[in-house]
Design an enzyme around this catalytic site. Sequence first.
Site, PDB file in Angstrom:
ATOM      1  N   ASP A  88      -6.139  -4.783  -5.470  1.00  0.00           N
ATOM      2  CA  ASP A  88      -5.903  -3.409  -5.029  1.00  0.00           C
ATOM      3  C   ASP A  88      -4.543  -2.884  -5.485  1.00  0.00           C
ATOM      4  O   ASP A  88      -4.361  -1.689  -5.721  1.00  0.00           O
ATOM      5  CB  ASP A  88      -5.955  -3.298  -3.493  1.00  0.00           C
ATOM      6  CG  ASP A  88      -6.994  -4.179  -2.836  1.00  0.00           C
ATOM      7  OD1 ASP A  88      -7.341  -5.227  -3.401  1.00  0.00           O
ATOM      8  OD2 ASP A  88      -7.443  -3.838  -1.735  1.00  0.00           O
ATOM      9  N   ASP A 103       0.796  -1.230   0.000  1.00  0.00           N
ATOM     10  CA  ASP A 103       0.000   0.000   0.000  1.00  0.00           C
ATOM     11  C   ASP A 103       0.829   1.280   0.000  1.00  0.00           C
ATOM     12  O   ASP A 103       0.263   2.383   0.096  1.00  0.00           O
ATOM     13  CB  ASP A 103      -0.958   0.010   1.200  1.00  0.00           C
ATOM     14  CG  ASP A 103      -2.155  -0.902   0.968  1.00  0.00           C
ATOM     15  OD1 ASP A 103      -2.580  -1.020  -0.191  1.00  0.00           O
ATOM     16  OD2 ASP A 103      -2.651  -1.482   1.937  1.00  0.00           O
TER      17      ASP A 103
HETATM   18  N1  GLY Z   1      -7.018  -2.249   0.890  1.00  0.00           N
HETATM   19  C1  GLY Z   1      -7.740  -1.489  -0.008  1.00  0.00           C
HETATM   20  C2  GLY Z   1      -9.185  -1.522   0.152  1.00  0.00           C
HETATM   21  O1  GLY Z   1      -9.720  -1.847   1.201  1.00  0.00           O
HETATM   22  O2  GLY Z   1      -9.846  -1.186  -0.776  1.00  0.00           O
END
Ligand code: GLY
Length: 372
Positions: free
Chosen positions: A153, A95
């Site tokens: 993601d 992330d």
């Molecule tokens: N981890 C990214 C989301 O929850 O969309």
Amino acid sequence: MDYKVWADEVWEKAVVKLRAEAERNTNAIPYVPGEDGMYTDMMKENPYWWTNGFWGGLMWLMYQGTKEEIFAQTARNSEELLDTALSTYDKLDHDVGFLWHITAGVNYRLNGSEKSKWRAMTAASTLASRFNENGRFIRAWNGDENQGWAIIDCMMNIPLLYWASREINDDRFKYIAMAHADSTMQNHVRPDGSVNHILVYDHINGGVIKSLGGQGYNENSAWSRGQAWGIYGFALSYIHTGKKEYLDTAKKIANFFIASVCDDYLPKSDLRAPQEPVIYDTTAGAIAACGMLEIANCLDENEGRIYKNAAVNMLMTMEEKFCDWDSDKDSILQMGSEAYHAKGNQQKAIIYGDYYFVEAIYKLKNLGPLFW
Ligand code: GLY
């Protein structure tokens, strides 16, 4: 109403509300509002949390559109607060793109800050270091049990790598990003355009072992925010590389999304969940709208219309039904969902909903460059 007139009106409301929010939260990192409608400070709870870049990114969007110093100052403050996270390698994961591409990365690209470039390059190096050569994927989270996990993601994090390659004229970052995008295209995206959330790869020999439902309804379903990450992420991979298959993949996921939303154009938290209960995820709608606007930009006007209209319809419905413009309270876009089965943070405002909703308006008004 003409969408341009509508976007002008919404932008003006956003400026008023976010100015008030920035004054209240200039040294904080918001995530969700508390019972009193005011943001709590995520820096105090979890400085490493994946959403901690959205506030700074939102402030840079507002600064681009207004040149008001309160927005730039709040963005710079939040970038400095994030240094607590950047200095601890063991808490960082895939992330890092969400955290530093739209904070330090944007600050460097807009203002040339060398310290910001260092932050964004450090984040890019961390992301690249998570590449599993045998499986050809970027590892998602940490922990012994999930060495082979890759999630959709991450398509939104790899634009940081495309930027890093260009910035230091070194293709290694781009090779990793494209290898990950190719694996995701091959393994995450199903033939009908729906997308798996989590894939478990054999982290030693490569190859997919199984898929997991993750934040969606179940392993065969279509978690709407995952679909949205796919739409926007593949559109961005196309924009950064010119590889046509990425644009085709973005369109394919978008087509599934457009066909699966509710009658009011908004997505439920999972596009394949049972009809009842209706759990919306407006954040998925805002992210998908941003992706569809980029897809539309990549196509001729006739084909692009499909995606632009879908985006505008979603945004207008969100604004009509679920935006709160009261400047005495924090947060704009209500009815987000952390996950289909989430007990907390269900049907409420979440900071990335506001970020992508405002980014979509910024795009409709052509206020500045692409942030990702
Ligand atoms: N981890 C990214 C989301 O929850 O969309």
